[in-house]
Design a protein around this motif. Structure first.
Motif, mmCIF file in Angstrom:
data_model
loop_
_atom_site.group_PDB
_atom_site.id
_atom_site.type_symbol
_atom_site.label_atom_id
_atom_site.label_comp_id
_atom_site.label_asym_id
_atom_site.label_seq_id
_atom_site.Cartn_x
_atom_site.Cartn_y
_atom_site.Cartn_z
ATOM 1 N N LEU A 160 0.821 -1.206 0.000
ATOM 2 C CA LEU A 160 0.000 0.000 0.000
ATOM 3 C C LEU A 160 0.860 1.264 0.000
ATOM 4 C CD1 LEU A 160 -2.878 -0.950 2.487
ATOM 5 C CD2 LEU A 160 -2.910 -0.979 -0.017
ATOM 6 N N ARG A 161 1.935 1.243 0.766
ATOM 7 C CA ARG A 161 2.800 2.427 0.826
ATOM 8 C C ARG A 161 3.552 2.629 -0.482
ATOM 9 N NH1 ARG A 161 3.911 1.068 7.041
ATOM 10 N NH2 ARG A 161 2.416 2.556 7.918
ATOM 11 N N ALA A 162 3.835 1.512 -1.173
ATOM 12 C CA ALA A 162 4.473 1.639 -2.487
ATOM 13 C C ALA A 162 3.478 2.137 -3.528
ATOM 14 C CB ALA A 162 5.050 0.289 -2.918
ATOM 15 N N ARG A 163 2.228 1.712 -3.420
ATOM 16 C CA ARG A 163 1.207 2.122 -4.383
ATOM 17 C C ARG A 163 0.764 3.576 -4.151
ATOM 18 N NH1 ARG A 163 -2.430 -0.621 -7.634
ATOM 19 N NH2 ARG A 163 -1.942 -2.659 -6.700
ATOM 20 N N THR A 171 -12.254 -24.178 10.143
ATOM 21 C CA THR A 171 -11.901 -23.200 9.118
ATOM 22 C C THR A 171 -12.335 -21.796 9.521
ATOM 23 O OG1 THR A 171 -13.990 -23.494 7.909
ATOM 24 C CG2 THR A 171 -12.140 -24.903 7.267
ATOM 25 N N LEU A 172 -11.741 -20.796 8.863
ATOM 26 C CA LEU A 172 -12.102 -19.396 9.030
ATOM 27 C C LEU A 172 -12.454 -18.805 7.665
ATOM 28 C CD1 LEU A 172 -9.237 -18.158 11.402
ATOM 29 C CD2 LEU A 172 -11.575 -18.752 12.063
ATOM 30 N N ARG A 173 -13.274 -17.776 7.680
ATOM 31 C CA ARG A 173 -13.608 -17.045 6.456
ATOM 32 C C ARG A 173 -12.935 -15.681 6.521
ATOM 33 N NH1 ARG A 173 -18.626 -14.018 4.657
ATOM 34 N NH2 ARG A 173 -18.944 -14.500 2.449
ATOM 35 N N LEU A 174 -12.128 -15.349 5.523
ATOM 36 C CA LEU A 174 -11.387 -14.096 5.498
ATOM 37 C C LEU A 174 -12.012 -13.150 4.478
ATOM 38 C CD1 LEU A 174 -7.718 -15.487 5.416
ATOM 39 C CD2 LEU A 174 -9.303 -15.331 7.345
ATOM 40 N N SER A 175 -12.165 -11.892 4.859
ATOM 41 C CA SER A 175 -12.766 -10.935 3.937
ATOM 42 C C SER A 175 -12.239 -9.536 4.193
ATOM 43 C CB SER A 175 -14.298 -10.952 4.067
ATOM 44 O OG SER A 175 -14.692 -10.649 5.402
ATOM 45 N N LEU A 176 -12.421 -8.681 3.208
ATOM 46 C CA LEU A 176 -12.049 -7.272 3.311
ATOM 47 C C LEU A 176 -13.326 -6.456 3.345
ATOM 48 C CD1 LEU A 176 -9.641 -5.264 3.332
ATOM 49 C CD2 LEU A 176 -10.002 -5.007 0.868
ATOM 50 N N ALA A 177 -13.513 -5.694 4.419
ATOM 51 C CA ALA A 177 -14.730 -4.897 4.603
ATOM 52 C C ALA A 177 -14.467 -3.444 4.227
ATOM 53 C CB ALA A 177 -15.197 -4.972 6.056
ATOM 54 N N SER A 178 -15.443 -2.838 3.593
ATOM 55 C CA SER A 178 -15.381 -1.419 3.251
ATOM 56 C C SER A 178 -16.805 -0.880 3.243
ATOM 57 C CB SER A 178 -14.720 -1.204 1.883
ATOM 58 O OG SER A 178 -15.483 -1.824 0.864
ATOM 59 N N ARG A 179 -16.942 0.430 3.149
ATOM 60 C CA ARG A 179 -18.288 0.981 3.048
ATOM 61 C C ARG A 179 -18.893 0.605 1.701
ATOM 62 N NH1 ARG A 179 -15.265 4.288 5.696
ATOM 63 N NH2 ARG A 179 -14.568 5.471 3.875
ATOM 64 N N THR A 216 -10.206 3.212 -5.086
ATOM 65 C CA THR A 216 -9.021 2.382 -4.834
ATOM 66 C C THR A 216 -9.370 1.018 -4.262
ATOM 67 O OG1 THR A 216 -8.817 3.389 -2.633
ATOM 68 C CG2 THR A 216 -7.558 4.403 -4.444
ATOM 69 N N ALA A 217 -10.660 0.685 -4.107
ATOM 70 C CA ALA A 217 -11.051 -0.553 -3.424
ATOM 71 C C ALA A 217 -10.452 -1.785 -4.089
ATOM 72 C CB ALA A 217 -12.571 -0.664 -3.369
ATOM 73 N N ASP A 218 -10.493 -1.854 -5.424
ATOM 74 C CA ASP A 218 -9.941 -3.006 -6.117
ATOM 75 C C ASP A 218 -8.448 -3.141 -5.854
ATOM 76 O OD1 ASP A 218 -12.342 -3.811 -7.140
ATOM 77 O OD2 ASP A 218 -12.028 -2.950 -9.123
ATOM 78 N N ALA A 219 -7.730 -2.020 -5.878
ATOM 79 C CA ALA A 219 -6.286 -2.052 -5.632
ATOM 80 C C ALA A 219 -5.984 -2.530 -4.215
ATOM 81 C CB ALA A 219 -5.684 -0.663 -5.875
ATOM 82 N N LEU A 220 -6.771 -2.070 -3.240
ATOM 83 C CA LEU A 220 -6.563 -2.489 -1.850
ATOM 84 C C LEU A 220 -6.768 -3.994 -1.711
ATOM 85 C CD1 LEU A 220 -8.461 0.366 0.042
ATOM 86 C CD2 LEU A 220 -6.015 0.168 -0.355
ATOM 87 N N ASP A 227 -2.379 -10.469 -2.788
ATOM 88 C CA ASP A 227 -0.984 -10.777 -3.115
ATOM 89 C C ASP A 227 -0.148 -10.948 -1.846
ATOM 90 O OD1 ASP A 227 -1.694 -10.618 -5.764
ATOM 91 O OD2 ASP A 227 -0.844 -8.624 -6.082
ATOM 92 N N SER A 228 -0.432 -10.143 -0.837
ATOM 93 C CA SER A 228 0.303 -10.247 0.430
ATOM 94 C C SER A 228 -0.040 -11.542 1.146
ATOM 95 C CB SER A 228 -0.026 -9.047 1.329
ATOM 96 O OG SER A 228 0.318 -7.837 0.695
#
Length: 332
Positions: free
Chosen positions: A113-116, A266-274, A280-284, A290-291
Motif C-alpha cells: 500500500l505504501r508503495a502504491r 476453518t475461518l472465512r477471510l474478507s475485506l470490509a469497506s463501506r 481504490t477498493a480493487d487495488a486495496l 498478493d500479500s
C-alpha cells in the motif's frame, strides 16, 4: 460524578458485547477498571444498569432506557471525530486508514500500500474484535478492514458495510511440540490429539465453540485451558499443550505446525469497506490478496496443503503461481 461521552461509550460496549471482559478488551482497558467505572456510573445515575448472569451482562430496564439516549450521543460524537479527522486529512494530504484482526499478511499488505500510494499517510489499526473493526468502517473511522470469522461466530456487518471474500475457508492448523508423536506425520487427526491439553484464547469469538463442536462430532471431549497466543507458543514448545494456529503461522524451535485431516476447523477471510467503495477498493483488495499469497507461500505446511488440494488461491489474476513451486516436502 458527571457523565462523559467515554462513560456512555463504555455502557454501549458492555451492551454490544454482552460481557465486561469483552467490553474491556474492546475499550483497551482492564476488566477491573471497567467494573469500577460501571459501579461509579450506576452510583451517579442511582440504579443498576446491567444484571450479571452466567451468560454475561444484560441491560436492566433502567439500562435499556439509558442506552436509548446514550447510543445517539456516542454515534454523533463518533461522526464528529471522524469528519474532523477526514477534514484534517484533506488539509494535510491523502490518508489511508486500514484495520485488521491480525495476520502474517498485514506487513506485506502495508508494504504494498505504501508503495502504491507513496504520498498517502497510511495507518494500521489492529484489533482482536472483528465486530469493532466493522463498526469503525461503518462510522468512517477506517477505510477498509481485513477480518476473519469462525463458523460458530458469524459476523454481522453493519448497514452500509460490504465484505469482499478473500478466502472462503482457510484451514486452521495445529501447533504441537516437535517431540509429540503426531509431529512426524504430514497430517494429524483429532484422534491423534484427543488426550492432549488444548489452549484457546477466550478473546477469539467462536474458537472454543468450534473446537468443542468438532470434538463432539468425533465422540470426544477436549481438555481446554485458556490463555493468549504469545504465551501459548512457549507452552507448546515446552511440551505442555497444543493449540490451533493459522496456516501462515511461523514455526519456531520446539514447535511444529501440521494440518488437520479433512480440515474440520476453518475461518472465512474478507475485506470490509463501506458500500460506496472508494475508487481504490480493487487495488486495496488485490494488494491484500498478493500479500496473503506471499505469506501462504512462505509457510511450508500451508504451501503443501495448497498444492495437495490444488487450491484456487494459488492462482493470481494472470492465472499463474506466485512463484515457481519448490519440490514437495515429505515432512510438511
Amino acid at each position: 460524578m458527571e457523565l462523559e461521552v467515554r462513560h456512555l461509550r463504555a455502557l454501549c460496549a458492555i451492551a454490544d458485547t454482552g460481557s465486561l471482559r469483552k467490553a474491556a478488551r474492546q475499550l483497551g482497558m482492564s476488566q477491573p477498571s471497567l467494573t469500577t467505572q460501571l459501579r461509579r456510573i450506576e452510583n451517579a445515575i442511582g440504579g443498576s444498569l446491567f444484571s450479571r448472569e452466567l451468560t454475561g451482562s444484560r441491560p436492566t430496564p433502567l439500562g435499556r432506557s439509558v442506552l436509548c439516549r446514550a447510543r445517539p450521543i456516542v454515534a454523533e460524537m463518533n461522526a464528529l471525530v471522524a469528519e474532523a479527522k477526514q477534514e484534517a486529512g484533506r488539509a494535510t494530504g491523502a490518508r489511508l486508514r486500514v484495520g485488521s484482526t491480525g495476520s502474517q499478511a498485514v506487513a506485506g499488505w502495508l508494504r504494498r500500500l505504501r508503495a502504491r500510494f507513496p504520498d498517502a499517510d497510511t495507518t494500521i489499526h489492529i484489533d482482536v474484535w472483528a465486530d469493532s473493526l466493522l463498526r469503525m468502517v461503518a462510522e468512517n473511522q477506517l477505510d477498509v478492514a481485513f477480518v476473519h470469522e469462525a463458523e460458530d461466530a458469524p459476523l454481522r456487518a453493519p448497514d452500509g458495510v460490504r465484505r469482499r471474500v478473500l478466502v472462503a475457508r482457510e484451514p486452521q492448523f495445529v501447533a504441537l511440540p516437535t517431540t509429540h508423536p503426531a509431529a512426524a506425520r504430514p497430517l494429524v487427526t483429532l484422534a491423534d490429539l484427543a488426550a492432549d491439553q488444548w489452549m484457546v484464547d477466550p478473546a477469539l469469538d467462536g474458537q472454543e465453540a468450534t473446537l468443542r463442536r468438532v470434538f463432539a462430532a468425533a465422540g470426544r471431549r477436549p481438555r481446554v485451558v485458556y490463555g493468549d497466543y504469545p504465551t501459548a507458543a512457549d507452552l507448546v514448545a515446552s511440551g505442555e499443550l497444543i493449540t490451533l494456529c493459522r496456516p501462515t503461522a511461523t514455526p519456531r524451535p520446539g514447535l511444529t505446525i501440521r494440518p488437520l485431516r479433512d480440515d474440520p476447523l476453518t475461518l472465512r477471510l474478507s475485506l470490509a469497506s463501506r458500500a460506496t467503495d472508494p475508487p481504490t477498493a480493487d487495488a486495496l483488495f488485490h494488494d491484500l490478496r498478493d500479500s496473503y499469497l506471499e505469506a501462504a507461500w512462505a509457510s511450508a505446511a500451508y504451501r503443501q496443503w495448497l498444492l495437495r488440494n490444488d487450491n484456487p488461491l494459488l492462482r493470481t489474476r494472470d492465472g499463474m503461481l506466485p512463484v515457481p513451486p519448490p519440490a514437495r516436502e515429505a515432512s510438511a
